[in-house]
Design an enzyme around this catalytic site. Sequence first.
Site, PDB file in Angstrom:
ATOM      1  N   ARG B 338       0.799  -1.229   0.000  1.00 13.07           N
ATOM      2  CA  ARG B 338       0.000   0.000   0.000  1.00 13.07           C
ATOM      3  C   ARG B 338       0.830   1.277   0.000  1.00 13.07           C
ATOM      4  O   ARG B 338       0.493   2.227  -0.689  1.00 13.07           O
ATOM      5  CB  ARG B 338      -0.873  -0.003   1.248  1.00 13.07           C
ATOM      6  CG  ARG B 338      -1.896  -1.078   1.167  1.00 13.07           C
ATOM      7  CD  ARG B 338      -2.684  -1.197   2.421  1.00 13.07           C
ATOM      8  NE  ARG B 338      -3.710  -2.200   2.185  1.00 13.07           N
ATOM      9  CZ  ARG B 338      -4.558  -2.616   3.094  1.00 13.07           C
ATOM     10  NH1 ARG B 338      -4.504  -2.129   4.318  1.00 13.07           N
ATOM     11  NH2 ARG B 338      -5.462  -3.511   2.792  1.00 13.07           N
ATOM     12  N   HIS B 408      -5.891   5.403   6.586  1.00 13.84           N
ATOM     13  CA  HIS B 408      -6.687   4.193   6.691  1.00 13.84           C
ATOM     14  C   HIS B 408      -6.453   3.418   7.989  1.00 13.84           C
ATOM     15  O   HIS B 408      -7.377   2.844   8.570  1.00 13.84           O
ATOM     16  CB  HIS B 408      -6.319   3.293   5.506  1.00 13.84           C
ATOM     17  CG  HIS B 408      -6.998   1.977   5.494  1.00 13.84           C
ATOM     18  ND1 HIS B 408      -8.362   1.859   5.501  1.00 13.84           N
ATOM     19  CD2 HIS B 408      -6.527   0.712   5.474  1.00 13.84           C
ATOM     20  CE1 HIS B 408      -8.691   0.572   5.480  1.00 13.84           C
ATOM     21  NE2 HIS B 408      -7.587  -0.136   5.482  1.00 13.84           N
TER      22      HIS B 408
HETATM   23  C1  LIG Z   1     -12.876   0.519   5.402  1.00 16.10           C
HETATM   24  C2  LIG Z   1     -11.889  -0.424   6.028  1.00 16.10           C
HETATM   25  C3  LIG Z   1     -11.627  -1.649   5.456  1.00 16.10           C
HETATM   26  C4  LIG Z   1     -10.719  -2.536   6.023  1.00 16.10           C
HETATM   27  N1  LIG Z   1     -10.494  -3.733   5.427  1.00 16.10           N
HETATM   28  C5  LIG Z   1      -9.636  -4.609   6.003  1.00 16.10           C
HETATM   29  C6  LIG Z   1      -9.415  -5.897   5.414  1.00 16.10           C
HETATM   30  O1  LIG Z   1      -9.998  -6.243   4.387  1.00 16.10           O
HETATM   31  N2  LIG Z   1      -8.562  -6.740   6.024  1.00 16.10           N
HETATM   32  C7  LIG Z   1      -7.914  -6.397   7.181  1.00 16.10           C
HETATM   33  O2  LIG Z   1      -7.178  -7.227   7.693  1.00 16.10           O
HETATM   34  N3  LIG Z   1      -8.120  -5.191   7.760  1.00 16.10           N
HETATM   35  C8  LIG Z   1      -8.953  -4.294   7.200  1.00 16.10           C
HETATM   36  N4  LIG Z   1      -9.148  -3.066   7.794  1.00 16.10           N
HETATM   37  C9  LIG Z   1      -8.530  -2.759   9.088  1.00 16.10           C
HETATM   38  C10 LIG Z   1      -9.303  -3.435  10.218  1.00 16.10           C
HETATM   39  O3  LIG Z   1     -10.677  -3.399   9.940  1.00 16.10           O
HETATM   40  C11 LIG Z   1      -9.097  -2.785  11.569  1.00 16.10           C
HETATM   41  O4  LIG Z   1      -7.755  -2.529  11.779  1.00 16.10           O
HETATM   42  C12 LIG Z   1      -9.585  -3.702  12.667  1.00 16.10           C
HETATM   43  O5  LIG Z   1     -10.887  -4.115  12.412  1.00 16.10           O
HETATM   44  C13 LIG Z   1      -9.492  -3.054  14.016  1.00 16.10           C
HETATM   45  O6  LIG Z   1     -10.110  -3.892  14.975  1.00 16.10           O
HETATM   46  P1  LIG Z   1     -10.031  -3.566  16.498  1.00 16.10           P
HETATM   47  O7  LIG Z   1     -10.786  -4.641  17.196  1.00 16.10           O
HETATM   48  O8  LIG Z   1      -8.629  -3.362  16.905  1.00 16.10           O
HETATM   49  O9  LIG Z   1     -10.754  -2.161  16.700  1.00 16.10           O
HETATM   50  P2  LIG Z   1     -12.187  -1.588  16.243  1.00 16.10           P
HETATM   51  O10 LIG Z   1     -12.933  -2.510  15.385  1.00 16.10           O
HETATM   52  O11 LIG Z   1     -11.920  -0.217  15.755  1.00 16.10           O
HETATM   53  O12 LIG Z   1     -12.997  -1.516  17.587  1.00 16.10           O
HETATM   54  C14 LIG Z   1     -12.780  -0.553  18.550  1.00 16.10           C
HETATM   55  C15 LIG Z   1     -13.766  -0.757  19.664  1.00 16.10           C
HETATM   56  O13 LIG Z   1     -13.426   0.057  20.751  1.00 16.10           O
HETATM   57  C16 LIG Z   1     -14.531   0.779  21.208  1.00 16.10           C
HETATM   58  N5  LIG Z   1     -14.020   2.010  21.792  1.00 16.10           N
HETATM   59  C17 LIG Z   1     -13.157   2.900  21.254  1.00 16.10           C
HETATM   60  N6  LIG Z   1     -12.872   3.859  22.151  1.00 16.10           N
HETATM   61  C18 LIG Z   1     -13.567   3.563  23.262  1.00 16.10           C
HETATM   62  C19 LIG Z   1     -13.684   4.166  24.540  1.00 16.10           C
HETATM   63  N7  LIG Z   1     -12.999   5.254  24.862  1.00 16.10           N
HETATM   64  N8  LIG Z   1     -14.519   3.593  25.436  1.00 16.10           N
HETATM   65  C20 LIG Z   1     -15.211   2.462  25.141  1.00 16.10           C
HETATM   66  N9  LIG Z   1     -15.101   1.842  23.963  1.00 16.10           N
HETATM   67  C21 LIG Z   1     -14.299   2.385  23.039  1.00 16.10           C
HETATM   68  C22 LIG Z   1     -15.413   0.944  20.014  1.00 16.10           C
HETATM   69  O14 LIG Z   1     -16.737   1.137  20.437  1.00 16.10           O
HETATM   70  C23 LIG Z   1     -15.212  -0.401  19.321  1.00 16.10           C
HETATM   71  O15 LIG Z   1     -16.072  -1.346  19.920  1.00 16.10           O
HETATM   72  C24 LIG Z   1     -10.043  -2.165   7.209  1.00 16.10           C
HETATM   73  C25 LIG Z   1     -10.298  -0.936   7.788  1.00 16.10           C
HETATM   74  C26 LIG Z   1     -11.191  -0.043   7.185  1.00 16.10           C
HETATM   75  C27 LIG Z   1     -11.372   1.304   7.773  1.00 16.10           C
END
Ligand SMILES: Cc1cc2nc3c(=O)[nH]c(=O)nc-3n(C[C@H](O)[C@H](O)[C@H](O)COP(=O)(O)OP(=O)(O)OC[C@H]3O[C@@H](n4cnc5c(N)ncnc54)[C@H](O)[C@@H]3O)c2cc1C
Lengths: 251, 645
Positions: B338, B408
């Site tokens: 990327r 992103h």
């Molecule tokens: C459009 C898009 C497409 C993508 N496609 C891909 C893909 O095809 N393959 C891939 O591997 N990755 C992809 N990614 C990246 C990937 O989706 C994310 O990096 C990953 O899902 C992050 O997961 P996470 O559980 O760390 O956090 P998140 O899914 O961001 O979850 C964060 C959580 O924390 C909570 N939260 C945040 N702050 C607080 C707070 N202060 N108090 C209480 N709760 C809070 C939120 O409510 C949420 O529940 C993509 C990202 C985007 C934006």
Amino acid sequence: MEKTINLTLKIWRQNGPKEKGRFETYKVNNISTDSSFLEMMDILNEQLINENKEPVAFDHDCREGICGMCSLYINGRPHGPDDDVTTCQLHMRKFKDGETVTIEPWRAAAFPVIKDLIVDRNAFDKIIAAGGYVSVSTGGVPDANAIPISKIDADESMDSASCIGCGACVAACKNSSAMLFVSAKVSQLALLPQGRVEAKRRAKAMVAKMDELGFGGCTNTGACEVECPKNISITNIARLNREYLKARFAE
Amino acid sequence: MSVLNARIPEGPLAQKWTNYKDHQKLVNPANKRKLDVIIVGTGLAGASAAASLGEMGFNVKNFTIQDSPRRAHSIAAQGGINAAKNYPNDGDSVFRLFYDTIKGGDYRAREANVYRLAEVSNSIIDQCVAQGVPFAREYGGLLDNRSFGGAQVSRTFYAKGQTGQQLLLGAYQALMRQVNAGTVKMYTRTELVDIVIVDGKARGIIARDLVTGELQRHFGHAVVLATGGYGNAFFLSTNAMGSNGSAAVKAFHKGAFFANPCMAQIHPTCIPVHGEFQSKLTLMSESLRNDGRIWVPAKKEDAEAIRAGKLKPTQIAEEDRDYYLERRYPAFGNLVPRDVASRAAKERCDAGYGVGTGLAVYLDFKSSIERLGKNVIEARYGNLFQMYEKIVDENPYETPMMIYPAIHYTMGGIWVDYELQTTIPGLFAAGEANFSDHGANRLGASALMQGLADGYFVLPYTIQNYLADDIRTPRMSTEEKEFVEAEKAVKSRFEKLMSIKGNRSVDSLHKELGLVMWDFVGMGRNKKGLQHAIERIAEIKKEFWSNVRIPGDIKGMNIELEKANRLADFIEIGDLMARDALNREESCGGHFREEYQTGEGEALRQDDKFAFVSCWQYKGDDAEPVLHKENLVYESVKMVQRNYK
Ligand SMILES: Cc1cc2nc3c(=O)[nH]c(=O)nc-3n(C[C@H](O)[C@H](O)[C@H](O)COP(=O)(O)OP(=O)(O)OC[C@H]3O[C@@H](n4cnc5c(N)ncnc54)[C@H](O)[C@@H]3O)c2cc1C
Ligand code: SF4
Ligand code: FES
């Protein structure tokens, strides 16, 4: 091509779950037809803040039609006047200059209003908690390719799994039934060997929870399918009914 | 001697995780019930951790700012998830996935963590299939794979263009099963606003009920932050509107180190910005680069005519198109990583060959439609094409898509050791919120893998190793002074925000910050620009704290207050990103310092000086943060210049 329009907005305002709500009228001008509906709402809110008024509260998060958080009832239609889209994907090119647009929250007894256009959809989580899963714990599962699944079943399961839990089906239904939502989950899992095992129990538990939470019964009007932004088909409801009957007969 | 200890287990790389599991401490079932674990976040990392720890018998409290755990930002991931299954028999292995991830990260990630990630990747796919995740299949009934940028094998599993949705729903359903069983208590529309430290250990959080505005105190024997990335510091990004960096900032303030803040990923294929009212940017999945070809006009006058609306892309003859990725990188072509693809697009647009507003390039499906037929393309990307058409009002089957890079993902985040523990004992970080696995650039389909690896297969082990020493610690009363004081501090912050009563909306200030970030801390960075950014961010900070306007009340639901609270933290993160970028005098992965490039414009690392993780320690609101270094030692791979030619 970009052009701009002026609109009159009639928006439901309600300060809290127990307060009485009312419609307020606002004007927004020079809205680009390339902007999204929620961007138009952002512009309205910026305007209200600049006038030292409280902005309109509405739910949204992904703004690309996948999280299911946005939920507006626009001119009498859940997710507004375009097909197969959520409110956040709706664009202003669907509106005419000078038009009056009425914006309300989802209205259903099981989805109480929290503030303005925001409703509480916790009931959907409760229905899933009642049985919308395969009962496996982390680890100790077979290799992913151990059980082949026909592409047709996998694709059909995926179609049912596309439900975003937005609740438009409930808002569209004169009985406020959640059958489309429930049937989509029941179908997705029943179509796969992994979920098949518990299919009957799942159907029964989810339907019982749905009834308990105050959603209405299904009278096959089909309004849900028309308004569902993800094209969830009412054939899922037929499948749910089959599973449910099987569960009842098994008793 | 560095103050940082990554606690990497002994033994050869491939044995480390097994060694760890063989020797870690366990908690017996009767004691698990007595231990409370707070998990903040319900994305892939948080939901999978909460479900797994609940199943094991711990008493879990799970928090999310959305109205339902199913709506976490992970839901939006499109393209897929990697695993080293080697089902297509094209030469993949755990080592190759590990190697590609380290190389893709431009040698700025920790070897042992990345190897473990590759090692557990296969279990993730097994787990998800068992949960009923409807992955795409071949006619024979077996799982289908596609290829993604930065790899020469097909190792990406997918569920249409909605992989994140399906994986998250799988984890969410496992989570709701535990809610039903009573092992997990769910707190929706509830935001972490501070972390409570008792005797140097994380022992709880202060949370704010977003519906009533009330503050709550929660005790936990351990606290896990799975709160996602901080890309929204740029205002416009592909992240969901609510994605934020506040929990990371709270941890930073309480003593956790912030690692590699400048490492942010710019995704090459997003729908270009089209107006000032724009609220977010929409990603067009990287999987499109499997079948789409990226080009700009080869002649400047054609590009000018297109921008003026006098020429259509379909009128440009084949020989007048510059498929610049295929030209510059024949081995990987349109599938370069990327960071490389993004910079190449910027280079062409800066040189005057951009289309649309001038900041866009084409992603063209003409030749694959001719080769495979429209129905094949539709089956693969139908929902993405529909999404594009709804936004742009153009039919991508007939005319090429326009795309441009956008923020992103953030590789940087809270520093964690091998056990995913931060520098504060008892405080863990998982998923995008930590810094651990992607170095200076993340490969496609690896974030979903990491989030689920952390939640299903890493934390359930490592957190036990910590809690085993805590079985005699009784649940603490939240009337203890540490809780009372933390709540008081939070209350005064919110009161202060409400009392400013200035003239600027939160969004207008956030947009101002975003522009500074994009212009000076974005795709091309240099010393002068970064110094300027630090000054500008300080001005924005001052303006925010003296002139923000938050209508409404501190009680009840107040969305502007929520946004203001998060923006205050984004401003701090912006400053940290700029400082880190200024300090790192090299180019690596997504961090491109214009002063450090090869003659061909490729990133030039300075391994002798910068083969370390930058770990920043907070020293107070008016003091500059202090830098610590975790040196990166590679035992199994050799650091080389990345070459995708
Ligand atoms: C459009 C898009 C497409 C993508 N496609 C891909 C893909 O095809 N393959 C891939 O591997 N990755 C992809 N990614 C990246 C990937 O989706 C994310 O990096 C990953 O899902 C992050 O997961 P996470 O559980 O760390 O956090 P998140 O899914 O961001 O979850 C964060 C959580 O924390 C909570 N939260 C945040 N702050 C607080 C707070 N202060 N108090 C209480 N709760 C809070 C939120 O409510 C949420 O529940 C993509 C990202 C985007 C934006
Ligand atoms: S079935 Fe359709 S309308 Fe109902 S919740 Fe699911 S996506 Fe929304
Ligand atoms: S905001 Fe996520 S579906 Fe509309």
